[in-house]
Design an enzyme around this catalytic site. Structure first.
Site, PDB file in Angstrom:
ATOM      1  N   LYS A 173     -20.849  10.830  64.638  1.00  0.00           N
ATOM      2  CA  LYS A 173     -19.650  10.453  64.761  1.00  0.00           C
ATOM      3  C   LYS A 173     -19.260   9.990  66.413  1.00  0.00           C
ATOM      4  O   LYS A 173     -19.722  10.505  67.026  1.00  0.00           O
ATOM      5  CB  LYS A 173     -18.834  11.659  64.661  1.00  0.00           C
ATOM      6  CG  LYS A 173     -18.982  12.372  63.006  1.00  0.00           C
ATOM      7  CD  LYS A 173     -18.643  11.156  61.925  1.00  0.00           C
ATOM      8  CE  LYS A 173     -18.954  11.809  60.786  1.00  0.00           C
ATOM      9  NZ  LYS A 173     -18.327  10.911  59.758  1.00  0.00           N
ATOM     10  N   HIS A 304     -21.511   6.623  50.076  1.00  0.00           N
ATOM     11  CA  HIS A 304     -21.157   7.634  50.932  1.00  0.00           C
ATOM     12  C   HIS A 304     -21.219   8.868  50.283  1.00  0.00           C
ATOM     13  O   HIS A 304     -20.613   9.021  49.080  1.00  0.00           O
ATOM     14  CB  HIS A 304     -19.611   7.194  51.277  1.00  0.00           C
ATOM     15  CG  HIS A 304     -18.889   8.526  52.193  1.00  0.00           C
ATOM     16  ND1 HIS A 304     -17.877   9.285  51.692  1.00  0.00           N
ATOM     17  CD2 HIS A 304     -18.989   8.704  53.340  1.00  0.00           C
ATOM     18  CE1 HIS A 304     -17.670  10.023  52.444  1.00  0.00           C
ATOM     19  NE2 HIS A 304     -18.019   9.672  53.789  1.00  0.00           N
TER      20      HIS A 304
END
Length: 367
Positions: A173, A304
């Protein structure tokens, strides 16, 4: 065959590892430790039962339950569960004026997955075989080890664990207030893992265009595989500008809710890699359409989340492309997903091949 009952449960499951991203954090800004899992259980007069689910982290869970119970259930009773395309359209049109994404799509996904579960059981086949059986497994990348709260050392340990299982690579991230912090973290991870390891990054819509452009150029220098959700998801023109300015592929789609939203990105050349979320687009029925659109447009697909159901689409209609190893709801199922040499295999049982034991429902049920 007719639908005789539609029941909804809501589970609050502990995450295997707390999460924190550029757009998702707890009430006080810290990591999130639980995920909500709305379940749709559809029973038929033939004795077949289908189970589907959605997911949410930060809100809307009880609203999803209400949509399934109060709005969708009455529309489904007495219907043929094998008519998934017609029923998807029926539900979508009924509530499109109050929600073409978000809560309504999550509810629709839970129902759609349950209907496909029934269809597979009726045919005696896994869903991926019904969809086309394009391949028997799909490569995965590790995505539950690069959260913002984790130190670089903690991330590297988690990434080594994934790579030791043969996974194709890892994702971390981005999204600190100072983007230089993110660049430093990626630089240190790259140095620790080596130049040949596949590393992707995800900013979760954190930045404006100038910041994303600066970060993107640094990620290119570091040999990063893709730059995911750099900007606000509704800003298609800015993504198009960014994709044109950078060489690193722009990955996008986890927060998009329909094939029409994906079509806008495709037409604008605003995304290089498409990432539909099976629950956020309303289930298998819509996701298959998005995959085919991407294939026609020459856009790679990298779905996803929700690997337990996504694997059916990934192996049913995708000839290539990875799925995301994120075991957020794995604890709900009776059996773990089969993973060998970095590749995931869909369950070989009819339907989705997923069983949620009653003791799990009792333990994690939200009343």
């Amino acid at each position: 065959m007719k639908i005789t009952e539609v029941k909804c449960e809501l589970l609050k499951m502990p995450l295997p590892r707390p999460m924190q991203s550029g757009s998702s954090s707890g009430v006080k800004g810290g990591p999130v430790g639980h995920i909500y899992m709305p379940l749709a259980v559809i029973r038929t007069d033939s004795g077949l039962t289908g189970t589907g689910y959605g997911w949410t982290l930060l809100g809307g869970a009880t609203a999803i339950r209400c949509v399934i119970q109060d709005d969708f259930a009455p529309l489904l009773l007495g219907e043929d569960p094998l008519d998934n395309e017609r029923l998807w359209t029926k539900l979508n049109k009924r509530l499109q004026s109050v929600g073409r994404a978000g809560v309504v799509n999550q509810a629709q996904a839970a129902v759609d997955l349950a209907l496909w579960d029934i269809k597979g059981k009726a045919a005696g086949l896994p869903v991926y075989k019904l969809l086309g059986g394009m391949r028997e497994s799909a490569p995965v990348y590790g995505s539950d080890g690069g959260w913002l709260y984790m130190s670089v050392e903690e991330m590297i340990d988690a990434f080594h664990e994934y790579l030791s299982q043969g996974m194709m690579g890892v994702k971390m991230k981005l999204g600190h207030e100072d983007p230089r912090v993110d660049i430093d973290r990626v630089t240190r991870v790259r140095k620790a893992l080596g130049d040949q390891v596949w590393i992707a990054t995800d900013a979760n819509q954190k930045w404006d265009y100038p910041t994303a452009l600066m970060v993107g150029r640094e990620l290119e220098r570091l040999g990063v595989a893709w730059f995911e959700e750099p900007l606000w998801c509704d800003d298609v023109p800015a993504h198009a500008r960014l994709a044109d300015a950078l060489d690193i592929p722009i990955a996008m789609g986890e927060t998009l809710g329909s094939r029409y939203e994906f079509d806008a990105y495709i037409r604008a050349d605003a995304a290089d890699i498409l990432q539909p979320d099976i629950c956020r687009v309303g289930g298998i029925t819509e996701m298959v359409k998005i995959v085919h659109m991407g294939q026609v447009a020459g856009r790679p697909i990298a779905p996803h989340h929700m690997m337990e159901s996504t694997i059916q689409v990934a192996c049913g209609v995708m000839a290539s492309g990875p799925i995301e190893y994120m075991p957020w709801v794995s604890g709900a199922f009776a059996e773990p997903m089969r993973l060998e040499n970095g590749r995931m295999f869909p369950p070989d049982k009819p339907g989705l091949g997923l069983e949620i034991p009653e003791d799990v429902v009792r333990k994690f049920r939200v009343e």
